[in-house]
Design an enzyme around this catalytic site. Structure first.
Site, short mmCIF file in Angstrom:
data_model
loop_
_atom_site.label_atom_id
_atom_site.label_comp_id
_atom_site.label_asym_id
_atom_site.label_seq_id
_atom_site.Cartn_x
_atom_site.Cartn_y
_atom_site.Cartn_z
N ASP A 108 1.75 -8.63 -5.73
CA ASP A 108 0.96 -7.41 -5.89
C ASP A 108 1.78 -6.31 -6.56
OD1 ASP A 108 2.66 -7.02 -3.72
OD2 ASP A 108 1.08 -6.98 -2.24
N ASN B 70 -1.83 -4.87 9.94
CA ASN B 70 -3.29 -5.02 10.07
C ASN B 70 -3.76 -6.40 9.61
OD1 ASN B 70 -2.99 -4.85 7.32
ND2 ASN B 70 -4.44 -3.15 7.02
N GLU C 34 -6.56 -6.35 2.03
CA GLU C 34 -6.82 -5.65 3.29
C GLU C 34 -7.96 -6.32 4.04
OE1 GLU C 34 -4.74 -3.56 4.20
OE2 GLU C 34 -4.25 -2.01 2.73
#
Ligand code: GLP
Length: 262
Positions: free
Chosen positions: A72, A144, A151
């Site tokens: 990324d 997370n 995400e």
């Protein structure tokens, strides 16, 4: 999936590095002379990179003919920004591992329009395919459950594309920037489908802050709510944890028995 929970950071780094070195050797043995390594940023793989650097110095492995593909990149950082993942990987991986800078590929987050970023992301997928696909993908995990910068809510079949960063991720990564506001709001990330195409995955996690995400990824349902749970779909995924990151695992005894071998 193989899961190793190990007592020291050095053992975690050594075990994960073994997956990468074996992957490089198997790739060369299969007749592919330019192994492709998927590179993660963040704190988690630093020990692994240090072990690989030692193995290079000892002449046990070479990355001179390898190619590296980053997971990324941030969108909108000025070219050469010290925290852009291109600069981080040049510093932390290319130099120490002897991976030539012109063999490092990073998604282009400097493009200024949505169309250009989307075209750049598609081009990145093409470049991975042209290189023959990723042989070993190194991964960390977000607190997370994010993988790369996928995400929670990311499609399990997603490809490289622009994504908004969650506020949790921006807060977690603020330590690398002058302030939280300085953390970019968007990124270009390999998709979960892109990651799943790699021949072998090795995920490294340490510390209590990762325990819940690791438990959800390894033992929870396969779900976009925990993007790292896609590892369960991969036929050759290795997870290497320290004790703190492994505290949420219900099947720890089984993993330890399996790690002990036949
Ligand atoms: C970062 C990266 C991920 C990384 C994760 C965990 O923001 N985009 O690829 O795995 O977050 O980072 P760390 O290892 O520093 O905890």
């Amino acid at each position: 999936m193989e899961v190793f929970v190990l007592p020291t950071a050095q053992q975690v780094a050594l075990r994960a590095a073994r997956v990468v070195v074996d992957g490089v050797r198997e790739t060369l043995a299969s007749g592919r002379s330019e192994p492709v390594i998927g590179l993660a940023t963040g704190s988690s793989p630093l020990g692994l990179y240090a072990v690989l650097s030692g193995a290079v110095s000892a002449g046990e492995v070479s990355f001179e003919r390898a190619r590296g593909f980053a997971l990324d990149e941030y969108v909108g950082l000025p070219a050469g920004h010290a925290e852009s993942y291109r600069q981080v990987l040049l510093r932390e991986v290319c130099g120490p591992l002897g991976l030539p800078a012109d063999r490092l590929h990073v998604p282009d987050g400097s493009l200024s329009s949505e169309e250009a970023l989307a075209a750049g992301a598609a081009d990145y997928e093409r470049r991975i395919a042209e290189a023959g696909g990723v042989d070993v993908q190194i991964l960390g995990i977000g607190a997370n459950g994010h993988l790369g910068f996928n995400e929670p809510g990311s499609a399990l079949t997603s490809r490289t594309r622009v994504k908004r960063l969650s506020e949790r991720t921006r807060a977690d990564n603020a330590r690398f920037f002058d302030s939280r506001d300085a953390v970019p709001t968007h990124c270009v990330t390999q998709g979960l489908g892109t990651v799943l195409d790699a021949r072998r995955l090795v995920l490294v996690a340490s510390g209590p802050g990762k325990a819940a995400a690791v438990a959800a990824a390894v033992e929870g349902p396969l779900s976009a709510s925990c993007p790292a749970s896609v590892l369960q779909w991969h036929a050759d995924a290795v997870v290497v944890l320290d004790e703190a990151a492994g505290t949420g695992l219900a099947n720890r005894d089984y993993y330890d028995a399996s790690a002990a071998g036949l």
